[in-house]
Scaffold this motif. Structure first.
Motif, PDB file in Angstrom:
ATOM      1  N   LEU A  55       0.833  -1.196   0.000  1.00 27.46           N
ATOM      2  CA  LEU A  55       0.000   0.000   0.000  1.00 27.46           C
ATOM      3  C   LEU A  55       0.870   1.248   0.000  1.00 27.46           C
ATOM      4  N   ALA A  56       0.473   2.205  -0.811  1.00 25.34           N
ATOM      5  CA  ALA A  56       1.200   3.470  -0.875  1.00 25.34           C
ATOM      6  C   ALA A  56       0.227   4.600  -1.163  1.00 25.34           C
ATOM      7  N   HIS A  57       0.598   5.814  -0.742  1.00 27.60           N
ATOM      8  CA  HIS A  57      -0.191   6.991  -1.085  1.00 27.60           C
ATOM      9  C   HIS A  57      -0.425   7.025  -2.597  1.00 27.60           C
ATOM     10  N   ALA A  58      -1.575   7.513  -3.002  1.00 26.79           N
ATOM     11  CA  ALA A  58      -1.838   7.655  -4.429  1.00 26.79           C
ATOM     12  C   ALA A  58      -0.737   8.481  -5.094  1.00 26.79           C
ATOM     13  N   ASP A  59      -0.317   9.528  -4.404  1.00 23.68           N
ATOM     14  CA  ASP A  59       0.706  10.412  -4.938  1.00 23.68           C
ATOM     15  C   ASP A  59       2.062   9.737  -5.090  1.00 23.68           C
ATOM     16  N   CYS A  60       2.465   9.010  -4.054  1.00 22.81           N
ATOM     17  CA  CYS A  60       3.748   8.313  -4.078  1.00 22.81           C
ATOM     18  C   CYS A  60       3.730   7.252  -5.166  1.00 22.81           C
ATOM     19  N   ASN A  61       2.616   6.580  -5.268  1.00 21.21           N
ATOM     20  CA  ASN A  61       2.447   5.547  -6.268  1.00 21.21           C
ATOM     21  C   ASN A  61       2.617   6.130  -7.667  1.00 21.21           C
ATOM     22  N   LYS A  62       1.998   7.270  -7.879  1.00 21.59           N
ATOM     23  CA  LYS A  62       2.056   7.918  -9.180  1.00 21.59           C
ATOM     24  C   LYS A  62       3.481   8.352  -9.492  1.00 21.59           C
ATOM     25  N   ARG A  63       4.122   8.931  -8.473  1.00 23.89           N
ATOM     26  CA  ARG A  63       5.486   9.420  -8.663  1.00 23.89           C
ATOM     27  C   ARG A  63       6.418   8.272  -9.024  1.00 23.89           C
ATOM     28  N   LYS A  64       6.250   7.158  -8.312  1.00 23.25           N
ATOM     29  CA  LYS A  64       7.079   5.989  -8.583  1.00 23.25           C
ATOM     30  C   LYS A  64       6.850   5.488  -9.996  1.00 23.25           C
ATOM     31  N   GLY A  65       5.582   5.430 -10.372  1.00 26.68           N
ATOM     32  CA  GLY A  65       5.251   4.963 -11.711  1.00 26.68           C
ATOM     33  C   GLY A  65       5.895   5.819 -12.782  1.00 26.68           C
ATOM     34  N   ARG A  66       5.880   7.121 -12.531  1.00 25.67           N
ATOM     35  CA  ARG A  66       6.440   8.029 -13.516  1.00 25.67           C
ATOM     36  C   ARG A  66       7.946   7.836 -13.615  1.00 25.67           C
ATOM     37  N   ARG A  67       8.574   7.663 -12.440  1.00 27.76           N
ATOM     38  CA  ARG A  67      10.026   7.491 -12.437  1.00 27.76           C
ATOM     39  C   ARG A  67      10.414   6.234 -13.211  1.00 27.76           C
ATOM     40  N   GLN A  68       9.621   5.174 -12.969  1.00 27.12           N
ATOM     41  CA  GLN A  68      10.012   3.920 -13.580  1.00 27.12           C
ATOM     42  C   GLN A  68       9.591   3.787 -15.032  1.00 27.12           C
ATOM     43  N   ALA A  69       8.593   4.600 -15.395  1.00 30.76           N
ATOM     44  CA  ALA A  69       8.182   4.573 -16.784  1.00 30.76           C
ATOM     45  C   ALA A  69       9.044   5.541 -17.576  1.00 30.76           C
ATOM     46  N   GLY A  70       9.922   6.221 -16.830  1.00 29.55           N
ATOM     47  CA  GLY A  70      10.673   7.386 -17.250  1.00 29.55           C
ATOM     48  C   GLY A  70      11.183   7.570 -18.668  1.00 29.55           C
TER      49      GLY A  70
END
Ligand SMILES: [Zn+2]
Length: 92
Positions: free
Chosen positions: A70-85
């Motif tokens: 489980l993660a904050h919606a925001d943290c989740n989004k940020r991580k996704g963006r970094r990894q989709a980078g």
């Protein structure tokens, strides 16, 4: 669409919630357990707990409970963006 991971309130959600003591797996901060735990819907939108794939599906991670946290919606989004980078500008 085969998005079968249900929104919070499932038994699986409660298990993770307890295992993580209600804290975000990415930043370690506490997450509101429900919309009514925060003052405003816009806060809830960003801080609400979401299911995060520990190993992203895009990186070959499995779509099963062992790979979820489980993660904050925001943290989740940020991580996704970094990894989709590689979207647009690639560093190398
Ligand atoms: Zn967080």
């Amino acid at each position: 669409m085969s998005q079968s991971i249900s929104p919070p309130n499932t038994e699986f959600f409660s298990q993770l919630w307890e295992a993580q003591s209600g804290c975000c797996a990415l930043c370690g901060g506490p997450m509101p357990q429900s919309r009514f735990a925060v003052a405003h819907a816009s806060i809830w939108k960003r801080r609400r707990p979401t299911f995060d794939h520990i190993v992203p599906l895009a990186a070959g991670g499995p779509d099963n409970p062992d790979n979820l946290q489980l993660a904050h919606a925001d943290c989740n989004k940020r991580k996704g963006r970094r990894q989709a980078g590689s979207d647009g500008r690639v560093a190398t």
